[in-house]
Design a protein around this motif. Structure first.
Motif, mmCIF file in Angstrom:
data_model
loop_
_atom_site.group_PDB
_atom_site.id
_atom_site.type_symbol
_atom_site.label_atom_id
_atom_site.label_comp_id
_atom_site.label_asym_id
_atom_site.label_seq_id
_atom_site.Cartn_x
_atom_site.Cartn_y
_atom_site.Cartn_z
ATOM 1 N N PRO A 141 -7.240 15.809 -9.432
ATOM 2 C CA PRO A 141 -8.342 16.653 -8.955
ATOM 3 C C PRO A 141 -7.982 17.569 -7.796
ATOM 4 N N HIS A 142 -6.928 17.230 -7.040
ATOM 5 C CA HIS A 142 -6.689 17.972 -5.809
ATOM 6 C C HIS A 142 -5.351 18.687 -5.729
ATOM 7 N N SER A 143 -4.459 18.421 -6.645
ATOM 8 C CA SER A 143 -3.156 19.068 -6.521
ATOM 9 C C SER A 143 -3.175 20.406 -7.243
ATOM 10 N N ARG A 144 -2.568 21.383 -6.612
ATOM 11 C CA ARG A 144 -2.407 22.696 -7.235
ATOM 12 C C ARG A 144 -0.916 22.869 -7.479
ATOM 13 N N ILE A 145 -0.486 22.527 -8.680
ATOM 14 C CA ILE A 145 0.928 22.594 -9.008
ATOM 15 C C ILE A 145 1.304 24.057 -9.219
ATOM 16 N N ILE B 256 0.857 -1.187 0.000
ATOM 17 C CA ILE B 256 0.000 0.000 0.000
ATOM 18 C C ILE B 256 0.886 1.229 0.000
ATOM 19 N N PHE B 257 0.624 2.105 -0.949
ATOM 20 C CA PHE B 257 1.263 3.417 -0.982
ATOM 21 C C PHE B 257 0.232 4.436 -0.534
ATOM 22 N N VAL B 258 0.586 5.285 0.420
ATOM 23 C CA VAL B 258 -0.278 6.375 0.853
ATOM 24 C C VAL B 258 0.367 7.654 0.321
ATOM 25 N N ASN B 259 -0.219 8.203 -0.737
ATOM 26 C CA ASN B 259 0.384 9.331 -1.446
ATOM 27 C C ASN B 259 -0.283 10.649 -1.082
ATOM 28 N N GLY B 260 0.540 11.688 -0.963
ATOM 29 C CA GLY B 260 0.033 13.040 -0.793
ATOM 30 C C GLY B 260 -0.379 13.598 -2.144
ATOM 31 N N CYS B 261 -1.492 14.291 -2.180
ATOM 32 C CA CYS B 261 -2.029 14.801 -3.452
ATOM 33 C C CYS B 261 -1.056 15.775 -4.117
ATOM 34 N N PHE B 262 -0.418 16.640 -3.347
ATOM 35 C CA PHE B 262 0.495 17.614 -3.940
ATOM 36 C C PHE B 262 1.745 16.941 -4.491
ATOM 37 N N TRP B 263 2.405 16.128 -3.661
ATOM 38 C CA TRP B 263 3.702 15.579 -4.016
ATOM 39 C C TRP B 263 3.640 14.572 -5.157
ATOM 40 N N PHE C 82 10.371 24.215 -12.013
ATOM 41 C CA PHE C 82 10.980 23.270 -11.075
ATOM 42 C C PHE C 82 9.932 22.317 -10.509
ATOM 43 N N TRP C 83 8.809 22.885 -10.010
ATOM 44 C CA TRP C 83 7.783 22.052 -9.391
ATOM 45 C C TRP C 83 7.081 21.169 -10.410
ATOM 46 N N ARG C 84 6.832 21.703 -11.588
ATOM 47 C CA ARG C 84 6.189 20.875 -12.631
ATOM 48 C C ARG C 84 7.054 19.668 -12.967
ATOM 49 N N GLN C 85 8.357 19.884 -13.131
ATOM 50 C CA GLN C 85 9.263 18.769 -13.446
ATOM 51 C C GLN C 85 9.354 17.795 -12.281
ATOM 52 N N LYS C 86 9.438 18.333 -11.074
ATOM 53 C CA LYS C 86 9.563 17.465 -9.901
ATOM 54 C C LYS C 86 8.342 16.570 -9.750
ATOM 55 N N ILE C 87 7.173 17.123 -9.855
ATOM 56 C CA ILE C 87 5.952 16.336 -9.691
ATOM 57 C C ILE C 87 5.780 15.355 -10.841
ATOM 58 N N GLU C 88 6.164 15.760 -12.039
ATOM 59 C CA GLU C 88 6.094 14.830 -13.179
ATOM 60 C C GLU C 88 7.070 13.667 -12.987
ATOM 61 N N ARG C 89 8.270 13.945 -12.479
ATOM 62 C CA ARG C 89 9.220 12.856 -12.176
ATOM 63 C C ARG C 89 8.663 11.923 -11.104
ATOM 64 N N ASN C 90 8.004 12.501 -10.094
ATOM 65 C CA ASN C 90 7.385 11.676 -9.052
ATOM 66 C C ASN C 90 6.329 10.751 -9.648
ATOM 67 N N ARG C 91 5.506 11.285 -10.549
ATOM 68 C CA ARG C 91 4.474 10.464 -11.199
ATOM 69 C C ARG C 91 5.104 9.327 -11.997
ATOM 70 N N GLN C 92 6.141 9.648 -12.757
ATOM 71 C CA GLN C 92 6.801 8.614 -13.559
ATOM 72 C C GLN C 92 7.439 7.553 -12.674
ATOM 73 N N ARG C 93 8.076 7.983 -11.605
ATOM 74 C CA ARG C 93 8.695 7.039 -10.674
ATOM 75 C C ARG C 93 7.644 6.157 -10.005
ATOM 76 N N ASP C 94 6.501 6.743 -9.634
ATOM 77 C CA ASP C 94 5.418 5.960 -9.030
ATOM 78 C C ASP C 94 4.926 4.879 -9.989
ATOM 79 N N GLU C 95 4.735 5.236 -11.238
ATOM 80 C CA GLU C 95 4.253 4.273 -12.235
ATOM 81 C C GLU C 95 5.287 3.170 -12.471
ATOM 82 N N LEU C 96 6.554 3.533 -12.551
ATOM 83 C CA LEU C 96 7.608 2.541 -12.750
ATOM 84 C C LEU C 96 7.683 1.581 -11.555
ATOM 85 N N ASN C 97 7.596 2.106 -10.339
ATOM 86 C CA ASN C 97 7.615 1.254 -9.155
ATOM 87 C C ASN C 97 6.405 0.331 -9.105
#
Length: 179
Positions: free
Chosen positions: A84-88, A72-79, A93-108
């Motif tokens: 629907p809930h994140s306000r990027i 189980i992963f418990v993810n924060g909406c922003f990070w 910098f933040w757009r790239q960081k959050i996009e990298r987080n999304r890609q890493r989550d999918e790969l994991n």
């Protein structure tokens, strides 16, 4: 960042200095967050036993239930960029960081599924006080369904044969007459 309010546009600037903002962001925890503790407390109270943040698995899942072969992963909406809930922030910098987080989550997630694990992702917004009971009940339902599915697909274990010695090796028992 532009905010539209009744067709009027305002520019919202950061009110903190870069060092103060950095210090504030550094204090944000990556594990043992309130949403994680809420899920863990519920699961433990219901009799589920688990491990926390297992580093040997891809993505270091927040909760690992080995018996159910589920993480189980418990993810924060922003990070993690929950749409629907994140306000990027309007900042590259933040757009790239959050996009990298999304890609890493999918790969994991893909790596864990390739290893045979079931993956449940719980979003922070799903653990709001009004939605938490239904979300936690759904997690429990998924765990039970996974357990039953895995039990029915597992090959049956053979029943143990009763213990007996071959007749030629059977020792004489004291109560039997000797021949």
């Amino acid at each position: 960042m532009y905010i539209c309010q009744k067709d009027l546009f305002y520019i919202r600037m950061d009110t903190l200095s870069p060092t103060a903002r950095s210090a504030l962001m550094a204090r944000i925890r990556s594990r043992d967050t309130k949403p994680e503790r809420l899920v863990r407390r519920y699961l433990f109270a219901r009799g589920y036993r688990f491990r926390k943040n297992v580093s040997r698995l891809p993505g270091r899942p927040d909760i690992v239930l080995r018996r159910y072969h589920t993480v189980i992963f418990v993810n924060g909406c922003f990070w993690h960029g929950h749409e629907p809930h994140s306000r990027i922030p309007d900042n590259p910098f933040w757009r790239q960081k959050i996009e990298r987080n999304r890609q890493r989550d999918e790969l994991n997630r893909q790596r864990l599924q390739a290893l045979g694990w079931d993956v449940i992702t719980v979003w922070e917004c799903q653990l709001a006080p009004d939605q938490a009971p239904s979300t936690l009940a759904e997690i429990e339902r998924l765990l039970n369904a996974t357990f039953l599915r895995r039990q029915t697909t597992r090959p049956p274990t053979p029943l143990p044969r009763p213990y007996s010695l071959p007749p030629e090796e059977a020792p004489a028992i004291a109560a039997e007459p000797l021949k």
